[in-house]
Design an enzyme around this catalytic site. Structure first.
Site, PDB file in Angstrom:
ATOM      1  N   TYR A 118      26.522  46.223  21.510  1.00 49.35           N
ATOM      2  CA  TYR A 118      26.124  45.244  20.491  1.00 49.35           C
ATOM      3  C   TYR A 118      27.265  44.870  19.538  1.00 49.35           C
ATOM      4  O   TYR A 118      27.026  44.500  18.396  1.00 49.35           O
ATOM      5  CB  TYR A 118      24.878  45.721  19.736  1.00 49.35           C
ATOM      6  CG  TYR A 118      23.739  45.986  20.677  1.00 49.35           C
ATOM      7  CD1 TYR A 118      23.015  44.932  21.224  1.00 49.35           C
ATOM      8  CD2 TYR A 118      23.423  47.279  21.062  1.00 49.35           C
ATOM      9  CE1 TYR A 118      21.993  45.167  22.132  1.00 49.35           C
ATOM     10  CE2 TYR A 118      22.400  47.523  21.970  1.00 49.35           C
ATOM     11  CZ  TYR A 118      21.690  46.465  22.494  1.00 49.35           C
ATOM     12  OH  TYR A 118      20.678  46.697  23.396  1.00 49.35           O
ATOM     13  N   SER A 119      28.489  44.946  20.014  1.00 47.91           N
ATOM     14  CA  SER A 119      29.651  44.521  19.225  1.00 47.91           C
ATOM     15  C   SER A 119      29.888  43.043  19.470  1.00 47.91           C
ATOM     16  O   SER A 119      30.875  42.629  20.084  1.00 47.91           O
ATOM     17  CB  SER A 119      30.881  45.356  19.589  1.00 47.91           C
ATOM     18  OG  SER A 119      30.703  46.683  19.200  1.00 47.91           O
ATOM     19  N   ASN A 120      28.943  42.248  18.975  1.00 46.41           N
ATOM     20  CA  ASN A 120      28.954  40.807  19.159  1.00 46.41           C
ATOM     21  C   ASN A 120      28.495  40.147  17.869  1.00 46.41           C
ATOM     22  O   ASN A 120      27.640  40.675  17.170  1.00 46.41           O
ATOM     23  CB  ASN A 120      27.982  40.397  20.284  1.00 46.41           C
ATOM     24  CG  ASN A 120      28.217  41.171  21.556  1.00 46.41           C
ATOM     25  OD1 ASN A 120      29.272  41.079  22.160  1.00 46.41           O
ATOM     26  ND2 ASN A 120      27.233  41.960  21.962  1.00 46.41           N
ATOM     27  N   HIS A 150      18.470  40.878  20.615  1.00 47.81           N
ATOM     28  CA  HIS A 150      19.620  40.653  21.496  1.00 47.81           C
ATOM     29  C   HIS A 150      19.337  39.499  22.461  1.00 47.81           C
ATOM     30  O   HIS A 150      20.239  38.715  22.777  1.00 47.81           O
ATOM     31  CB  HIS A 150      19.973  41.930  22.259  1.00 47.81           C
ATOM     32  CG  HIS A 150      21.257  41.839  23.012  1.00 47.81           C
ATOM     33  ND1 HIS A 150      22.462  41.537  22.418  1.00 47.81           N
ATOM     34  CD2 HIS A 150      21.523  42.013  24.327  1.00 47.81           C
ATOM     35  CE1 HIS A 150      23.414  41.534  23.318  1.00 47.81           C
ATOM     36  NE2 HIS A 150      22.876  41.819  24.504  1.00 47.81           N
ATOM     37  N   ASP A 210      31.995  41.592  22.749  1.00 45.30           N
ATOM     38  CA  ASP A 210      32.574  42.743  23.438  1.00 45.30           C
ATOM     39  C   ASP A 210      32.851  42.365  24.892  1.00 45.30           C
ATOM     40  O   ASP A 210      32.536  41.264  25.342  1.00 45.30           O
ATOM     41  CB  ASP A 210      31.667  43.963  23.306  1.00 45.30           C
ATOM     42  CG  ASP A 210      30.264  43.768  23.862  1.00 45.30           C
ATOM     43  OD1 ASP A 210      30.096  43.048  24.878  1.00 45.30           O
ATOM     44  OD2 ASP A 210      29.319  44.345  23.294  1.00 45.30           O
ATOM     45  N   HIS A 248      31.034  21.707   9.546  1.00 46.74           N
ATOM     46  CA  HIS A 248      30.012  22.488   8.864  1.00 46.74           C
ATOM     47  C   HIS A 248      28.855  22.791   9.815  1.00 46.74           C
ATOM     48  O   HIS A 248      28.341  21.903  10.486  1.00 46.74           O
ATOM     49  CB  HIS A 248      29.519  21.729   7.637  1.00 46.74           C
ATOM     50  CG  HIS A 248      28.581  22.519   6.790  1.00 46.74           C
ATOM     51  ND1 HIS A 248      27.504  21.948   6.184  1.00 46.74           N
ATOM     52  CD2 HIS A 248      28.551  23.835   6.448  1.00 46.74           C
ATOM     53  CE1 HIS A 248      26.842  22.867   5.493  1.00 46.74           C
ATOM     54  NE2 HIS A 248      27.471  24.019   5.651  1.00 46.74           N
TER      55      HIS A 248
END
Length: 132
Positions: A121-123, A99, A28, A20
């Site tokens: 920003y594909s994270n 970011h 990316d 947990h």
């Protein structure tokens, strides 16, 4: 041989070991990975596999209670943000950070899964929930 779920043994093991509030990241192709953080590299070519494809497969096999995204995705990649929101259920809350703060948080994740995605920003950071 496994019949269902994630076949990649490294990803499968990481998910099985999560407790947990533990966190993992999916990134990316250009995401800088901090020293000492393990990387599972799935990238074989530009856009292959895509960020959203990997995210959907992981979400299908992982109980997530919260996700962290860079604030910049809202203006720099709204199409990807829409795809992320569509992949999530009502159980997962979205928390936005800069970011720079996102990259700092990467120092705490158990692993970064690298995709072939080449859009900005594909994270995402996924925080593990519990089933009970």
């Amino acid at each position: 041989m496994k019949k269902h779920g994630i076949f990649n043994s490294d990803i499968s093991k990481v998910l099985a070991d999560l407790g947990h509030t533990d966190q993992i990241a999916i990134g990316d192709a250009g995401l800088p990975i901090p020293a000492g953080v393990p990387k599972i590299d799935l990238a074989i070519a530009q856009a292959d596999p895509s960020f959203i494809k990997v995210l959907k497969v992981v979400l299908d096999d992982m109980k997530v209670e919260e996700v962290i995204l860079a604030e910049e995705i809202k203006t720099k990649n709204p199409e990807q943000l829409a795809a992320v929101e569509a992949a999530l259920t009502e159980d997962e809350g979205i928390h936005y950070v800069s970011h720079e703060a996102f990259k700092e948080q990467l120092k705490q994740v158990k692993v970064v899964i690298r995709t072939g995605e080449c859009t900005p920003y594909s994270n995402i950071i996924l925080q593990s929930g519990v089933l009970f």
